[in-house]
Design an enzyme around this catalytic site. Structure first.
Site, PDB file in Angstrom:
ATOM      1  N   SER A  67     116.691  70.625  39.128  1.00 31.96           N
ATOM      2  CA  SER A  67     116.964  72.033  38.815  1.00 31.96           C
ATOM      3  C   SER A  67     116.128  73.007  39.649  1.00 31.96           C
ATOM      4  O   SER A  67     116.210  73.006  40.866  1.00 31.96           O
ATOM      5  CB  SER A  67     116.740  72.216  37.312  1.00 31.96           C
ATOM      6  OG  SER A  67     117.041  73.500  36.923  1.00 31.96           O
ATOM      7  N   ASP A 306     119.935  79.215  39.778  1.00 32.67           N
ATOM      8  CA  ASP A 306     118.838  78.286  40.069  1.00 32.67           C
ATOM      9  C   ASP A 306     119.382  77.167  40.984  1.00 32.67           C
ATOM     10  O   ASP A 306     120.565  77.179  41.353  1.00 32.67           O
ATOM     11  CB  ASP A 306     118.174  77.752  38.793  1.00 32.67           C
ATOM     12  CG  ASP A 306     119.044  76.761  38.044  1.00 32.67           C
ATOM     13  OD1 ASP A 306     120.270  76.791  38.243  1.00 32.67           O
ATOM     14  OD2 ASP A 306     118.499  75.956  37.260  1.00 32.67           O
ATOM     15  N   ASP A 310     122.866  75.973  36.996  1.00 29.86           N
ATOM     16  CA  ASP A 310     123.188  76.074  35.570  1.00 29.86           C
ATOM     17  C   ASP A 310     122.454  77.241  34.916  1.00 29.86           C
ATOM     18  O   ASP A 310     122.496  77.399  33.700  1.00 29.86           O
ATOM     19  CB  ASP A 310     122.950  74.759  34.809  1.00 29.86           C
ATOM     20  CG  ASP A 310     121.514  74.300  34.826  1.00 29.86           C
ATOM     21  OD1 ASP A 310     120.690  74.928  35.514  1.00 29.86           O
ATOM     22  OD2 ASP A 310     121.205  73.307  34.145  1.00 29.86           O
ATOM     23  N   PRO A 543     104.493  73.523  23.422  1.00 29.68           N
ATOM     24  CA  PRO A 543     104.258  72.630  24.562  1.00 29.68           C
ATOM     25  C   PRO A 543     105.488  72.653  25.461  1.00 29.68           C
ATOM     26  O   PRO A 543     106.618  72.619  24.954  1.00 29.68           O
ATOM     27  CB  PRO A 543     104.094  71.256  23.902  1.00 29.68           C
ATOM     28  CG  PRO A 543     104.807  71.359  22.592  1.00 29.68           C
ATOM     29  CD  PRO A 543     104.804  72.794  22.178  1.00 29.68           C
ATOM     30  N   SER A 544     105.293  72.742  26.777  1.00 31.61           N
ATOM     31  CA  SER A 544     106.431  72.709  27.691  1.00 31.61           C
ATOM     32  C   SER A 544     107.115  71.350  27.595  1.00 31.61           C
ATOM     33  O   SER A 544     106.466  70.331  27.356  1.00 31.61           O
ATOM     34  CB  SER A 544     105.918  72.939  29.115  1.00 31.61           C
ATOM     35  OG  SER A 544     106.848  72.416  30.039  1.00 31.61           O
ATOM     36  N   ARG A 551     102.804  76.628  26.787  1.00 28.91           N
ATOM     37  CA  ARG A 551     103.261  77.969  27.168  1.00 28.91           C
ATOM     38  C   ARG A 551     102.917  78.981  26.078  1.00 28.91           C
ATOM     39  O   ARG A 551     102.948  78.660  24.891  1.00 28.91           O
ATOM     40  CB  ARG A 551     104.770  77.976  27.392  1.00 28.91           C
ATOM     41  CG  ARG A 551     105.194  77.068  28.531  1.00 28.91           C
ATOM     42  CD  ARG A 551     106.534  77.469  29.108  1.00 28.91           C
ATOM     43  NE  ARG A 551     107.031  76.429  29.992  1.00 28.91           N
ATOM     44  CZ  ARG A 551     106.672  76.279  31.274  1.00 28.91           C
ATOM     45  NH1 ARG A 551     105.803  77.115  31.817  1.00 28.91           N
ATOM     46  NH2 ARG A 551     107.176  75.311  32.011  1.00 28.91           N
TER      47      ARG A 551
HETATM   48  C1  16G Z   1     114.766  72.885  30.898  1.00 27.52           C
HETATM   49  C2  16G Z   1     115.915  73.132  29.954  1.00 27.52           C
HETATM   50  C3  16G Z   1     115.984  74.600  29.586  1.00 27.52           C
HETATM   51  C4  16G Z   1     114.665  75.091  29.049  1.00 27.52           C
HETATM   52  C5  16G Z   1     113.538  74.732  29.963  1.00 27.52           C
HETATM   53  C6  16G Z   1     112.233  74.995  29.282  1.00 27.52           C
HETATM   54  C7  16G Z   1     118.084  72.064  29.940  1.00 27.52           C
HETATM   55  C8  16G Z   1     119.291  71.717  30.720  1.00 27.52           C
HETATM   56  N1  16G Z   1     117.164  72.738  30.593  1.00 27.52           N
HETATM   57  O1  16G Z   1     114.981  73.526  32.121  1.00 27.52           O
HETATM   58  O2  16G Z   1     116.986  74.766  28.634  1.00 27.52           O
HETATM   59  O3  16G Z   1     114.673  76.476  28.871  1.00 27.52           O
HETATM   60  O4  16G Z   1     113.595  73.350  30.279  1.00 27.52           O
HETATM   61  O5  16G Z   1     111.205  74.500  30.045  1.00 27.52           O
HETATM   62  O6  16G Z   1     117.954  71.735  28.781  1.00 27.52           O
HETATM   63  P1  16G Z   1     109.774  74.300  29.431  1.00 27.52           P
HETATM   64  O7  16G Z   1     109.914  73.365  28.250  1.00 27.52           O
HETATM   65  O8  16G Z   1     108.966  73.746  30.529  1.00 27.52           O
HETATM   66  O9  16G Z   1     109.305  75.641  28.999  1.00 27.52           O
HETATM   67 MG    MG Z   2     118.979  74.214  36.376  1.00 23.24          MG
END
Ligand code: 16G
Ligand code: MG
Length: 580
Positions: A67, A306, A310, A543-544, A551
């Site tokens: 992504s 991106d 998506d 948690p990310s 975060r």
């Molecule tokens: C991924 C997720 C997105 C989410 C992001 C959060 C999918 C397809 N993509 O990109 O929905 O907003 O993670 O990232 O599910 P984080 O957990 O690192 O904050």
């Molecule tokens: Mg993406």
């Protein structure tokens, strides 16, 4: 397991040893890591996808992408028969296969899955996996690993669909399982036909002046720009694609939806010149009139995808401040879609005029996460809509949205789509039929036709930047709105996001759609005490799911307050008291 199957698995898996000392986990959007350590993971996900295909007796998808991550990363995720994300029940299988230390352990785990899920590996059935990948240079060799993984389960076949956007792969899996046309040409055809249908139904074409100018796309140097180039001729829109990935730019480097949404500045290849002439105000003395004349009301519309297309956000360039932008994020896309759909439903409902119109109370639901700007939630509630919250990650939002007749979901970062229930679509078709016999060309019939077109344009399998962009464009034309007019639907509350590196992000456990931290003990009380220092402040930590960080999000009436609230909450996370 047959002898032939056993030796095939042992032989192929010995070619893909797992990286030493690395524990991988199937996160919010599959596995992601530095591409150099992912060959064994992708090979094993190929096996998993084959098993899932046998179990569900359906076509399964496997997408190789990371992504918006840096170009040296890559990743892999599985699309289920509906075209949505892999069911959460199978995520632990993905984790265990990816982390098996050697071929024998791997084999044992595969056997366990086969038994637990009752998978008929008796050679009487076949399985099919669609393989897609984004533009990363590492994609080719990882694709070979996926092919070997799929082929090491007897009776499983792969079909390489090439370099595609992630939503295209999801769409194709869904179409195949519904027995519908599923090629890239079919995807483009469906998008452009439904888009043109919406354009033909634009009510007052003279109101289109503000929006008929150029749209500039930042393709993140990924795959989305290239795909948009392929259909733009058939759309009748003026579109310029920048950062298409064909030039010197690097994938996701200072470009793309994630960069634009988080940094709130211009992506590379954009500059102050992108403020259209239309947004200019000039002081004029004309025929006795003396004053400022405003042209149009908005600069050029810009949008960012991106890397795997998506996610989508819009923005316009603020001339005076160099690289600053007016960001129109996922929350505003959601609000635009909700407004339009609600309007069409009300028109349809006015049509229950005793002329045979069957009653149907369509339930519209809007789904957001804690990251949604508070002003957007207020706006949606003012529209009279039901707003639900889920944890971050498409799989959660998608699942919730699917519970409605029309479920509209978006994350602020630009991930989202609109889901229509089968029941509602059948009613819509019936209603359309009824209306064409009693009042052809009526407002009600147009509303029904618009909703049908939206359901075809917007990807029903996953959030899709390309189809999202086309729906935004069609609605702006319908409303006669510029990007700035759209942006004025409500004023975003100032917000700040920070990330904190910690030893173990899993020490933070949240509840209530991530708005409350239940672990480590005491931290939520401390956060509450910080929030209480501001009138109308809001903050949470989580948690990310994709990076080794915690975060922090904060929102407050002024930017200074949002910044300082975020900083003090980040301090709590960094400090020795709770997490170290
Ligand atoms: C991924 C997720 C997105 C989410 C992001 C959060 C999918 C397809 N993509 O990109 O929905 O907003 O993670 O990232 O599910 P984080 O957990 O690192 O904050
Ligand atoms: Mg993406």
């Amino acid at each position: 397991m047959k002898e032939e199957q056993l030796s095939l698995l042992l032989k192929s898996s010995s070619k893909f040893p797992p990286p030493l000392g690395v524990k991988l986990s199937y996160g919010t959007s599959g596995f992601r890591a530095d591409a150099s350590i992912l060959r064994s993971t992708v090979f094993r996900v190929g096996i998993l996808a084959a098993l899932r295909s046998f179990q569900t007796k359906s076509v399964i998808g496997l997408m190789i992408t990371a992504s918006h991550n840096v170009v040296s990363d890559n990743g892999v995720k599985v699309a289920d028969p509906s075209g949505g994300m892999l069911t959460q029940d199978w995520e632990p299988f993905a984790d265990s296969l990816a982390n098996a230390a050697d071929p024998h352990h791997l084999l044992q785990l595969i056997n366990e899955i086969i038994k637990k899920e009752n998978i008929p590996l008796d050679g009487t059935r076949s399985a099919e996996i669609l393989l897609g990948r984004d533009t990363r240079p590492s994609g080719e060799s990882l694709l070979e690993a996926a092919k070997e993984g799929v082929s090491s389960i007897l009776g499983a076949n792969f079909f390489d669909i090439g370099v595609v956007t992630t939503p295209q792969l999801h769409w194709m899996v869904r179409q195949r399982n519904l027995g519908l046309k599923a090629s890239e040409a079919d995807y483009f055809e469906q998008l452009s036909t439904s888009f043109r249908c919406l354009m033909d139904l634009v009510p007052n074409k003279s109101g289109m002046a503000n929006t008929s100018e150029k749209l500039i796309l930042d393709g993140a140097n990924g795959i989305g720009g290239e795909k948009l180039e392929m259909i733009k001729e058939s759309l009748g829109l003026v579109i310029e694609v920048r950062n298409s990935g064909k030039g010197a730019g690097v994938l996701n480097e200072k470009v793309g939806a994630d960069f634009v949404q988080k940094e709130k500045i211009l992506p590379r290849s954009f500059g102050p010149n992108d403020v259209g002439f239309r947004s200019a105000e000039i002081f004029a003395v004309v025929w006795g009139f003396r004053g400022w004349i405003k042209f149009g009301g908005g600069g050029d519309r810009c949008a960012s995808f991106d890397g795997d297309a998506d996610r989508i956000v819009y923005f316009s360039v603020i001339q005076e401040t160099g690289n600053k932008i007016n960001l129109v994020d996922g929350d505003k896309i959601l609000s635009l879609f909700a407004l339009f759909i609600k309007e069409q439903i009300s028109i349809l409902q006015q049509g229950k005029d005793g002329k045979g119109g069957s009653e149907y109370h369509a339930r519209i639901g809007v789904v957001q996460t804690a990251y949604a700007n508070g002003a957007s939630t207020d706006y949606l509630k003012r529209l009279g809509l039901e707003v639900m919250f889920t944890p971050t990650g498409v799989k959660y939002l998608h699942e919730q949205a699917a519970a409605y007749d029309i479920g509209i979901y978006f994350e602020a970062n630009g991930h989202g789509t609109v889901l229509f229930s089968e029941k509602f679509l059948s009613w819509l078709e019936e209603r359309n039929h009824e209306l064409s016999s009693v009042s052809i060309g009526s407002e009600q019939q147009k509303a029904a036709l618009r909703l049908v077109a939206v359901s075809k344009l917007i990807n029903q399998a996953a959030g899709d930047a390309l189809s999202g962009l086309l729906l935004v464009e069609a609605i702006l034309q319908h409303m006669g709105w510029s990007v700035n007019k759209w942006s004025e639907l409500y004023q975003d509350l100032p917000s700040r996001q920070l990330k904190v590196k910690v030893l173990d992000r899993k020490a933070v456990v949240t509840t209530n759609a991530e708005t409350v931290a239940v672990e480590p003990p005491g931290i939520q009380e401390a956060i509450n005490a910080e929030i209480a220092k501001y009138t109308q402040g809001r903050s949470f930590i989580r948690p990310s799911g994709t990076e080794d960080v915690v975060r922090v999000y904060a929102e407050a009436p002024t930017q200074e307050e949002a910044d300082s609230l975020a900083k003090s909450v980040a301090h709590l996370v960094e400090g020795p008291e709770y997490l170290k």
